[in-house]
Enzyme design. Structure first.
Site, PDB file in Angstrom:
ATOM      1  N   LYS A   1       3.119 -15.555   2.360  1.00  0.00           N
ATOM      2  CA  LYS A   1       3.374 -16.039   1.103  1.00  0.00           C
ATOM      3  C   LYS A   1       4.856 -16.546   1.030  1.00  0.00           C
ATOM      4  CE  LYS A   1       1.719 -17.735  -2.869  1.00  0.00           C
ATOM      5  NZ  LYS A   1       1.042 -18.891  -3.024  1.00  0.00           N
TER       6      LYS A   1
ATOM      7  N   ASP B   1     -12.151  -9.068   4.666  1.00  0.00           N
ATOM      8  CA  ASP B   1     -13.404  -9.101   4.066  1.00  0.00           C
ATOM      9  C   ASP B   1     -14.021 -10.503   4.083  1.00  0.00           C
ATOM     10  OD1 ASP B   1     -13.460  -6.265   3.605  1.00  0.00           O
ATOM     11  OD2 ASP B   1     -14.044  -6.723   1.371  1.00  0.00           O
TER      12      ASP B   1
ATOM     13  N   ASP C   1      -2.926 -18.101   0.473  1.00  0.00           N
ATOM     14  CA  ASP C   1      -4.137 -19.109  -0.468  1.00  0.00           C
ATOM     15  C   ASP C   1      -4.559 -20.116   0.317  1.00  0.00           C
ATOM     16  OD1 ASP C   1      -1.465 -20.203  -0.493  1.00  0.00           O
ATOM     17  OD2 ASP C   1      -1.608 -20.949  -2.547  1.00  0.00           O
TER      18      ASP C   1
ATOM     19  N   ASP D   1      -6.312  -7.112   4.085  1.00  0.00           N
ATOM     20  CA  ASP D   1      -7.395  -6.384   3.513  1.00  0.00           C
ATOM     21  C   ASP D   1      -8.523  -7.397   2.945  1.00  0.00           C
ATOM     22  OD1 ASP D   1      -8.929  -4.440   2.213  1.00  0.00           O
ATOM     23  OD2 ASP D   1      -7.955  -4.808   0.442  1.00  0.00           O
TER      24      ASP D   1
ATOM     25  N   TYR E   1       0.799  -1.198   0.201  1.00  0.00           N
ATOM     26  CA  TYR E   1       0.060  -0.010   0.082  1.00  0.00           C
ATOM     27  C   TYR E   1       0.831   1.041  -0.165  1.00  0.00           C
ATOM     28  CZ  TYR E   1      -4.535  -1.798   0.742  1.00  0.00           C
ATOM     29  OH  TYR E   1      -5.959  -2.542   0.684  1.00  0.00           O
TER      30      TYR E   1
HETATM   31  C1  IPM Z   1     -10.282  -1.223   4.046  1.00  0.00           C
HETATM   32  C2  IPM Z   1     -10.494  -0.682   2.563  1.00  0.00           C
HETATM   33  C3  IPM Z   1      -9.508   0.352   2.127  1.00  0.00           C
HETATM   34  C4  IPM Z   1      -8.128  -0.692   2.176  1.00  0.00           C
HETATM   35  C5  IPM Z   1      -9.728   1.264   0.981  1.00  0.00           C
HETATM   36  C6  IPM Z   1     -10.747   1.924   0.966  1.00  0.00           C
HETATM   37  C7  IPM Z   1      -8.306   2.221   0.832  1.00  0.00           C
HETATM   38  O1  IPM Z   1     -10.749  -1.607   1.587  1.00  0.00           O
HETATM   39  O2  IPM Z   1     -10.156  -0.256   4.953  1.00  0.00           O
HETATM   40  O3  IPM Z   1     -10.291  -2.528   3.994  1.00  0.00           O
HETATM   41  O4  IPM Z   1      -8.178  -1.257   1.179  1.00  0.00           O
HETATM   42  O5  IPM Z   1      -7.428  -0.814   3.104  1.00  0.00           O
HETATM   43 MG    MG Z   2     -10.861  -3.644   2.718  1.00  0.00          MG
END
Ligand code: IPM
Ligand code: MG
Length: 355
Positions: A190, A251, A223, A247, A140
């Site tokens: 990884k 999710d 993975d 990230d 990032y």
């Molecule tokens: C998160 C989001 C952010 C990230 C984006 C919006 C920059 O997806 O906080 O997980 O990738 O960190």
């Molecule tokens: Mg995210």
């Protein structure tokens, strides 16, 4: 006086944040501890007002606060702006500016919502995972980064990089957290292919051996980890991982619970902390009173736990949320057919009363 910088942001950010503030005001009464709230602009609304996603005044005030409570930033209106002007840059700027290197994302299964998961209930019932994501390093922020042109050919470049101190401090966060939970860390990397991951694994092993030999540690390639998360999520207690893997996996982990719209997060550094729901600004339902304020309210609970060290009160808020869910209270996003749907504000009030 404990100072909270409030950044409601865009879309449903403003609606859910006002419910989190309702709960913090109640907490302030319960604790008999005054809280001072200062509202700041960041994201799309700051672009509209000041021409940039993270105005200096916002960063400065956030730096001067004891904790930041953020709603959500972004929306279609600002999607086509150049990279440096996108609302998301406000998040990256706050993370870097406040040195929030540890992102803590719990994925908790609420018993009342087991049927909302896309997985079988016996697989997901009782899930209680925390992803500890490194937040200020890796791909990032690594340089060089950009789209460059060489001999008439355009090339996109990002750089994944980690130093030993960056890995050490996030490893400490994960091990310390594990000690307050089931005492187990799964470090995800990884290391069969990436040099950053080889170093990551080496450093995590050293910290483990030196300071936390009593914590159970295993390593998993990313993975495989993404597969194990849907195959046997109860394997996991604390997942320790780098920025981009975190990230993606956070999710995935949150969706296991079927309630990504209900999960909070904390981003913590040595001297600053920011709390925000995992969900985004949901422009499609903004301004309609439909948003679920629970993620924001639980983010406020994390603020009380980590910044004000009020773990007991944080647990009470969590139980108040469980209680109203158990009574059948639902916002539109989590209601099933025939259930009575509450507005954002009604849900906030119900949780406040349950406290
Ligand atoms: C998160 C989001 C952010 C990230 C984006 C919006 C920059 O997806 O906080 O997980 O990738 O960190
Ligand atoms: Mg995210």
């Amino acid at each position: 006086m404990f100072k909270i910088a409030v950044i409601p942001g865009d879309g449903i950010g403003t609606e859910v944040t006002s419910q989190a503030i309702r709960i913090l005001k109640k907490a302030s009464q319960i604790l008999n501890e005054p809280l001072e709230f200062t509202e700041l602009k960041a994201g799309g609304i700051a672009i509209d007002t000041f021409g940039k996603p993270l105005p200096e005044e916002t960063l400065k005030a956030a730096l001067a606060s004891d904790a930041v409570l953020l709603g959500a930033v972004g929306g279609p209106k600002w999607d086509s702006l150049p990279y440096e002007l996108k609302p998301e840059q406000a998040l990256l700027g706050l993370r870097k500016g406040l040195e929030l290197y540890a992102n803590i994302r719990p994925a908790i299964m609420f018993d009342a919502l087991v049927s909302a998961s896309s997985l079988k209930s016996e697989v997901v019932k009782g899930i209680d995972i925390v992803v500890v994501r490194e937040l200020t390093g890796g791909i990032y922020f690594g340089r060089p980064a950009g789209i460059f042109e060489e001999n008439g050919t355009r090339r996109g470049v990002n750089t994944m990089t980690y130093t030993v101190p960056e890995i050490e401090r996030i490893a400490h966060t994960a091990f310390r957290l594990a000690k307050t939970r089931k005492n187990k860390v799964t470090s995800v990397d990884k290391a069969n292919i990436l040099h950053t991951s080889m170093l990551w694994r080496e450093v995590v092993n050293e910290i483990h051996k030196k300071d936390y030999p009593d914590v159970q540690l295993d390593h998993m390639y990313v993975d495989n980890a993404s597969m194990q998360l849907v195959r046997n999520p109860k394997h996991f207690d604390v997942i320790l991982t780098e920025n981009m893997f975190g990230d993606i996996l956070s999710d995935e982990a949150s969706m296991l619970t079927g309630s990504i719209g209900m999960l909070p997060s904390a981003s913590i550094g040595e001297t600053h902390a920011l709390y925000e729901p995992v969900h985004g600004s949901a422009p499609d339902i903004a301004g309609k009173g439909l948003a679920n304020p629970i993620a924001s309210i639980l983010s406020a609970a994390m603020l009380l736990e980590y910044s004000l060290k009020q773990k007991e009160l944080a647990r009470k808020i969590f139980r108040a949320v469980e209680g109203v869910l158990g009574e059948g209270c639902r916002t539109a996003d989590i209601a099933s057919a025939g259930q009575n749907v509450l507005s954002t504000e009604e849900m906030g009030r119900r949780i406040e009363n349950a406290l």
